[in-house]
Design an enzyme around this catalytic site. Structure first.
Site, mmCIF file in Angstrom:
data_model
loop_
_atom_site.group_PDB
_atom_site.id
_atom_site.type_symbol
_atom_site.label_atom_id
_atom_site.label_comp_id
_atom_site.label_asym_id
_atom_site.label_seq_id
_atom_site.Cartn_x
_atom_site.Cartn_y
_atom_site.Cartn_z
ATOM 1 N N HIS A 1 -2.295 7.003 0.380
ATOM 2 C CA HIS A 1 -2.748 5.657 0.020
ATOM 3 C C HIS A 1 -3.651 5.653 -1.210
ATOM 4 O O HIS A 1 -4.447 4.731 -1.391
ATOM 5 C CB HIS A 1 -3.505 5.018 1.191
ATOM 6 C CG HIS A 1 -2.672 4.840 2.425
ATOM 7 N ND1 HIS A 1 -2.409 5.863 3.286
ATOM 8 C CD2 HIS A 1 -2.027 3.758 2.918
ATOM 9 C CE1 HIS A 1 -1.640 5.425 4.283
ATOM 10 N NE2 HIS A 1 -1.397 4.146 4.082
ATOM 11 N N GLU B 1 8.700 -4.215 3.202
ATOM 12 C CA GLU B 1 8.597 -4.353 1.746
ATOM 13 C C GLU B 1 9.948 -4.455 1.062
ATOM 14 O O GLU B 1 10.136 -5.255 0.137
ATOM 15 C CB GLU B 1 7.793 -3.180 1.165
ATOM 16 C CG GLU B 1 6.295 -3.268 1.391
ATOM 17 C CD GLU B 1 5.874 -2.828 2.785
ATOM 18 O OE1 GLU B 1 4.694 -3.026 3.138
ATOM 19 O OE2 GLU B 1 6.743 -2.295 3.523
#
Length: 362
Positions: A160, A91
């Site tokens: 998450h 990322e």
């Protein structure tokens, strides 16, 4: 003189006319096209890539796999490797590449498989994309969109399940949108892609597969929704419920049940978290004299905290008959157990109970 038979003919004619109008109205409602949030986002991406060849998409599995959530379905086959780019699981790296491309004049759409993973790239989002226009004295625009699922999903536990609305809305230099339904998703994403500044588009994984009606206007390739403008999803006069993303659904469900008890709640879909549409909230609260904010994120320094502070600092304070209330996610990391996960998020009954307390009804 009109006879009985003539009256019957006239009544039948009137009935047919009335039924004709009703049938037309019903047909129109049934004819409204239903579209999932996923397909609305896909449509927005496709239309903007067709409109502007500078627009391209990059992220993990966005190309050959059609996206982890199929939002980019069919785009790689249509636009090819140069405009739909699969990246490694890195990322920080691909977000930096996207930000540099925006500085060079392209219009990248940087997809994160989830915004939890964007924590690896938060330096690029805030320091590189968010601050460059200011630090370059307005010489360097960074027209980039950071998008992907945000907040709680289902059964994916603490690492998450976070809502990043307050995180990014805290930062000057970024614009932040949080769509609820299909029209929101399409109109806000298209506006974000055309915006000259960095826009964070916080979607909701649970809503991707949900169908919502799309107006003829929303189906048009020219459809845009302004960033910074909320929508009143349901008008009311007794209390104002303010929410974004999936919490709007929670408020609408609560409002439906409250209506059965004679309580008319006004439900505001924020759509945009930075800038906030304080004007719409203000007008509503001055009418209803009561306010509840609802969000799935944590309470401390959250979106609701900001809204309530703005109300307290303004003339609206004098229009409140009771203190404003926040309903948020529990102030804990998200539990993995299904029952605890459900208990950690706002439910319609929480909104109903808070409304009754504020209005002093049983």
């Amino acid at each position: 003189m009109v006879g009985k038979g003539t009256l019957t003919v006239l009544n039948l004619a009137g009935l047919n006319k009335m039924l004709g109008r009703r049938a037309f109205s019903t047909t129109k409602a049934m004819a409204a096209k239903q579209m999932t949030v996923r397909d609305a986002l896909n449509s927005a991406l496709d239309e903007e890539m067709t409109r502007d060849e500078r627009v391209f998409i990059l992220g993990e599995e966005v190309a050959q796999y059609d996206g982890a959530y199929k939002v980019t379905r069919g785009l790689w086959k249509k636009y090819g490797d140069k405009r739909v780019i699969d990246t490694p699981i890195a990322e920080m790296g691909f977000t930096g590449i996207a930000t540099g491309a925006a500085m060079a004049g392209l219009r990248p759409i940087c997809e994160f498989m989830t915004f939890n993973f964007a924590m690896q790239a938060i330096d690029q989002i805030i320091n590189s994309a968010g601050k460059t226009f200011y630090m370059s004295a307005g010489r360097v625009n960074v027209p980039i969109v950071f998008r992907g699922p945000n907040g709680a999903a289902a059964g994916v536990a603490a690492q998450h399940s976070q809502c990043y609305g307050a995180w990014y809305a805290h930062c000057p230099g970024l614009k932040v949108v949080s769509p609820y339904n299909s029209e929101d998703a399409k109109g806000l994403l298209k506006s974000a892609i055309r915006d000259p500044d960095p826009v964070v588009c916080l979607e909701n994984e649970i809503l991707y597969g949900v169908q919502y009606p799309m107006s003829d206007e929303a189906l048009s390739s020219d459809f845009l929704l302004p960033i910074g403008k909320a929508k009143i999803e349901k008008a009311g006069k007794h209390i104002t419920l303010v929410a974004h993303s999936k919490a709007v659904e929670t408020c609408l469900e609560a409002a439906k049940e409250l209506a059965g008890k004679g309580i008319e709640a006004e439900v505001i879909n924020l759509r945009s978290l930075r800038p906030l549409d304080i004007e719409t909230i203000t007008k509503s609260v001055m009418k209803t004299n009561h306010l509840i904010s609802v969000e799935q994120g944590w309470p401390t320094c959250g979106i609701g905290a900001e809204i309530l502070a703005r109300m307290m600092e303004s003339e609206v304070f004098y229009h409140l008959d009771q203190p404003a209330v926040r309903i948020t996610g529990a102030d804990i990391p998200m539990p993995y157990a299904k029952g605890l996960e459900a208990a950690a998020l706002p439910r319609p009954e929480d909104v109903i109970d808070a409304t009754k307390r504020l209005l002093k009804v049983k």
